[in-house]
Design an enzyme around this catalytic site. Structure first.
Site, PDB file in Angstrom:
ATOM      1  CG  HIS A  29      -7.620  -0.331   2.095  1.00 51.07           C
ATOM      2  ND1 HIS A  29      -8.448  -0.958   3.178  1.00 51.07           N
ATOM      3  CD2 HIS A  29      -7.069  -1.176   1.736  1.00 51.07           C
ATOM      4  CE1 HIS A  29      -7.819  -2.075   3.349  1.00 51.07           C
ATOM      5  NE2 HIS A  29      -6.860  -2.261   2.468  1.00 51.07           N
ATOM      6  CD  GLU A  57      -7.852  -3.460  -0.694  1.00 50.50           C
ATOM      7  OE1 GLU A  57      -6.650  -3.291  -1.093  1.00 50.50           O
ATOM      8  OE2 GLU A  57      -8.328  -4.276   0.002  1.00 50.50           O
ATOM      9  CG  HIS A  65      -2.106  -0.984   1.140  1.00 49.41           C
ATOM     10  ND1 HIS A  65      -2.563  -1.749  -0.001  1.00 49.41           N
ATOM     11  CD2 HIS A  65      -2.834  -1.758   2.151  1.00 49.41           C
ATOM     12  CE1 HIS A  65      -3.377  -2.621   0.107  1.00 49.41           C
ATOM     13  NE2 HIS A  65      -3.413  -2.761   1.446  1.00 49.41           N
TER      14      HIS A  65
END
Length: 374
Positions: A202, A339, A129
């Protein structure tokens, strides 16, 4: 004074003092202050149907998002925290912009045009991420846009070498609350050096209005293959058919149906669902990728995207220590993430769709979450 002029003056004073101000579809307020004095703001977007979305320019978090049930009652359906201080402490990605690269990159390194780049590690020996100081930790420049479909445009310039990535990257993310109760997210970026990029959001959704976990949510994913992973949750490179597995959501199925099936290796490795599904339509046109239905409330969410895949994550590691805006503890399986993205570890797997962005190119991606009830 002429009677007409006097009447106009009285009318003006009366209307100025007693009439409510014209309604606005977007409002801005102070959310919190950083130790260095910088301010983060909270933006509230509203449409004529009564839907409301709260966003902050710190990390681009979706703080809350209301949606109607079958009786027309609006309730929050996105996991969020009560205060700016809570977000500043760090969250398990409760609704921010994820970048530069959503999901995992194996061993926190990749090679591009013959040069190896080493990234920050924050998932064991892997990178996830965007790193420990990814886009979710940045204060973005915000431009609100009022109107029938209110929008918030966020801009951030990521310097060359940030978290190990090459190139100065200019990023724009625009949230738009549409008339049809869809929250649209448009991503755009350019770079001055070859780099890799995989942006997403997210958000954790719970269509019950935070009344229970998501195991009874009925999910459909328009995908006939998924990406199995190794024990470190890095894709092996195989695109495995979903047919005959707990990963077959081509027809709506309650999330809880197979989520605890430990006889399935991939369920064990992910502690539930934490995998990437490959859409039957891999094109970059906007298409229906998934639907979610919550039977008790009647709420339905449709997810449309230009991306080739989606990572489903079922809040496998929430443990009740975080308490949401409604005062409810966020326990395991209390939300689900959809996502939209390119494949995890794509920079290390030439057979996967490319995530390389070069100077002169413009990265574009769009995802919509559309809410209704039945």
């Amino acid at each position: 004074m002429h009677y007409g002029s006097l009447f106009f003056l009285i009318s003006f004073l009366f209307s100025s003092s007693t009439m409510p101000p014209p309604s606005r579809s977007i409002q801005r307020e102070l959310f919190g202050t950083f130790p260095d004095g910088r301010e983060a703001h909270l933006f509230t977007l509203r449409n004529a149907a009564g839907m409301e979305v709260k966003l902050t320019n710190y990390g681009g978090y979706i703080v809350s998002c209301t949606a109607p049930d079958r009786s027309g009652k609006f309730e929050n359906v996105v996991l969020g925290l009560p205060t700016f201080a809570d977000y500043l402490k760090g969250t398990p990605s409760l609704g921010p912009i994820i970048g530069r690269f959503g999901n995992r990159i194996a061993n926190a390194r990749f090679t591009l045009d013959g040069q190896e780049y080493t990234l920050a590690t924050n998932n064991g020996r892997n990178h996830i991420h965007g790193g420990p100081q990814g886009f979710d930790k940045k204060l973005w420049d915000a431009t609100p846009k009022d109107g029938a479909e209110p929008a918030l445009q966020l801009r951030y310039t990521s310097p060359d070498g940030e978290e190990g990535y090459p190139g100065t990257l200019g990023v724009t993310v625009t949230y738009t609350l549409q008339k049809d109760n869809a929250l649209r997210i448009d991503y755009q970026a350019t770079t001055d050096k070859p780099t890799v990029l995989n942006l997403t959001n997210h958000a954790y959704f719970n269509l019950s209005g935070m009344k229970q976990d998501v195991l009874n949510h009925e999910l459909m994913i328009a995908a006939d293959r998924f990406l199995p992973t190794d024990p470190g949750q890095i894709p092996t490179g195989e695109l495995r058919p979903v047919a005959g597995t707990p990963f077959d959501f081509r027809k709506p199925m309650a999330i809880g149906t197979h989520i605890n099936d430990t006889s399935e290796e991939q369920i064990r490795l992910g502690h539930g669902y934490d995998h990437c599904w490959v859409f039957q339509d891999p094109s970059n046109k906007l298409k229906l990728g998934a639907t979610v239905y919550e039977p008790a409330s009647g709420r339905r969410m449709e997810m449309f995207t230009t991306e080739p895949a989606v990572q489903l994550y079922t809040a496998n590691h929430l443990n009740g220590k975080l308490q949401g805006k409604e005062g409810v503890p966020y326990v395991r399986r209390f939300g689900l993430c959809l996502e939209t993205q390119h494949f995890p570890d794509s920079p290390n797997k030439p057979s996967f769709p490319s995530t390389v962005l070069r100077p002169g190119q413009t990265y574009r991606s769009t995802t919509l979450y559309k809410f209704s009830a039945k």
